[in-house]
Scaffold this active site. Structure first.
Site, PDB file in Angstrom:
ATOM      1  CD  GLU A 294       6.851   0.709   1.827  1.00  0.00           C
ATOM      2  OE1 GLU A 294       5.598   0.863   1.802  1.00  0.00           O
ATOM      3  OE2 GLU A 294       7.623   1.380   1.121  1.00  0.00           O
ATOM      4  CD  GLU A 386       9.155   0.339  -2.478  1.00  0.00           C
ATOM      5  OE1 GLU A 386       9.126  -0.867  -2.153  1.00  0.00           O
ATOM      6  OE2 GLU A 386       8.156   1.087  -2.428  1.00  0.00           O
TER       7      GLU A 386
END
Length: 469
Positions: A294, A386
């Site tokens: 991320e 995710e």
């Protein structure tokens, strides 16, 4: 004399990772300017056949005719032919049909004078292509090419046994048979915190009771993770990769960088980690490498630069495994920092066989994020590595209705997904009730699951439709 019939993989330089296609070669000579197969036959369920024949070729494209034949016993009133073209090739014109485009996917429907086809009769349309890429994912009235439909895998066959080495074809993830598939599975939590949740028993349950296709192994870089003991965390990742492999699941090797948000801050560690992991697992056919979990607070150009340095590290050792590239603003295609997917669409990573990642948490990430995912998947290969049914911290109330909207979209567009997370963390996003892992289970069934765990298990357990024909 009947024309020869055989299977061929298009040249990689022309198509990248393309689908296997059934080709019928006629006695007519090929146009000299382009080394493309001349004819593609697609037989649909119900006796419909579509045959795509190249009628002309030039340095930058070709012309094609599509013959649609009704081999059945009843009249057909209306037809639809659909196919994908690889990036770099597009339909530049068509005739005797109405055409629509969504990304690299083209849909052709009949016009008023050629929709009705009597038994034993045929009609046709044509198109010009800019670029030399061949059609793939061809269907006639919704049935797959060659009339095979979806071939059910042998009972008990694992996802890896059925699908083999995966590759990116167009905007989809495809199996070794050249067909787009969707993987569904779970992500571990940080292996520095919850190794006790990743045991032989829990992984047996994930593979056999949950019927998961994929396990994401999350190696945190900071937060008491990899940087504190690279050898230990590499060995732990390798152990989990092998255990998932033994159970027939795919594995996403997740370089779980969070803070700092610039992946370049961990470039040296990333080089070493992926070198070590690839060297150990390069003979496996079930690995996907996620190189930046991320990124945040950093431009897409900087993320792209990082990716173009790390991908060659992997490719020099493991040339076939797909690589998953994180996107800006916590892998939201930039939405969480006021951007959108266009910055990636217009400035893609210079590498093949890659996908871009998208993360969402349904209670926080609403319609704007859902629309971004939908648009991005029409233009780019996307893998949702995710997501959660809660807020962006993986806690709070579950929004199952919004989550189901995401799952419905991902099913329609064959976007693979992984849910966060396979642990007994106290937050509502962890699937197991607190204390389950320290107690050694029970792992199978629902008695140890939180509401989010029971909900996602039900959705992973639904039968896969892995086309092998």
């Amino acid at each position: 004399m009947s024309p020869a019939r055989f299977r061929i993989r298009p040249v990689a330089a022309a198509l990248g990772s393309a689908l296997l296609f059934a080709l019928t070669i006629t006695a007519a000579p090929a146009a000299p300017a382009a080394p493309l197969p001349d004819r593609t036959a697609a037989t649909a369920d119900g006796g419909m056949t579509a045959e795509i024949t190249r009628t002309s070729a030039w340095d930058s494209g070709y012309g094609a005719a599509v013959a649609i034949t009704n081999n059945g016993d009843t009249a057909v009133n209306g037809w639809t032919v659909e196919f994908d073209l690889p990036a770099g090739t597009n339909v530049s014109g068509q005739w005797s049909t109405t055409a629509t485009r969504q990304g690299q996917h083209y849909t052709f429907t009949n016009v008023s004078y050629n929709g009705a086809i009597a038994p034993g009769q045929a009609t046709s349309f044509g198109f010009n292509a800019g670029g030399l890429g061949l059609p793939f994912n061809c269907t006639v009235n919704g049935a797959p090419c060659e009339g095979g439909g979806t071939t059910e895998p042998p009972p008990g066959a694992s996802p890896v046994a059925v699908n083999g080495q995966l590759t990116v074809c167009g905007t989809k993830l495809c199996n070794e048979h050249g067909n787009p598939i969707q993987l569904r599975g779970m992500s571990s939590h940080g292996t520095q915190w919850y190794p006790q949740c990743l045991t032989g028993g829990s992984l047996d349950a994930l593979a056999n009771d949950w019927k998961a296709d994929v396990l994401r192994v999350s190696t945190y870089v900071q937060e008491d993770g990899y940087e504190t003991d690279p050898e230990r965390f590499t060995d732990l990742a390798n152990s989990l990769i092998q255990q998932a492999t033994d159970r027939g699941m795919y594995v996403i090797v997740d370089w779980h960088m969070l803070s700092p948000g610039d992946p370049n801050a961990n470039l040296g560690n990333a080089r070493k980690f992926f070198t070590d992991i690839a060297n150990r697992n390069r003979t496996k056919s079930n690995i996907l490498y996620e190189i930046a979990n991320e990124p945040s607070g950093v431009s897409w150009q900087q993320i792209k630069s990082y990716a173009e340095q790390i991908i060659p590290v992997i490719r020099n050792i493991d040339p076939d495994a797909p690589v998953l590239v994180g996107t800006r603003a916590w892998s939201s295609f930039g939405v969480s920092e006021g951007a959108d997917e266009s910055e990636v669409v217009n400035n893609q990573v210079s590498a093949s066989n890659i996908m871009y990642t998208f993360h969402f948490y349904a209670d926080s990430h609403r319609d704007e994020y859902l629309a971004t995912l939908s648009r991005a998947a029409d233009e780019l290969p996307v893998f949702v590595t995710e997501f959660g049914t809660q807020n962006y911290s993986g806690e709070g109330d579950n929004d199952f209705a919004m989550s189901q909207r995401y799952l419905d979209l991902m099913k329609t567009k064959k976007i693979s997904w992984v849910n966060w997370n396979f642990s007994d963390d106290h937050r509502s996003g962890a699937v197991f009730k607190t204390g389950t892992c320290d107690s050694g289970g029970p792992w199978a069934g629902t008695s140890s699951l939180k509401p989010a765990g029971a909900w996602i298990r039900d959705r992973i357990r639904t039968p896969d439709t892995f086309p092998t024909g």
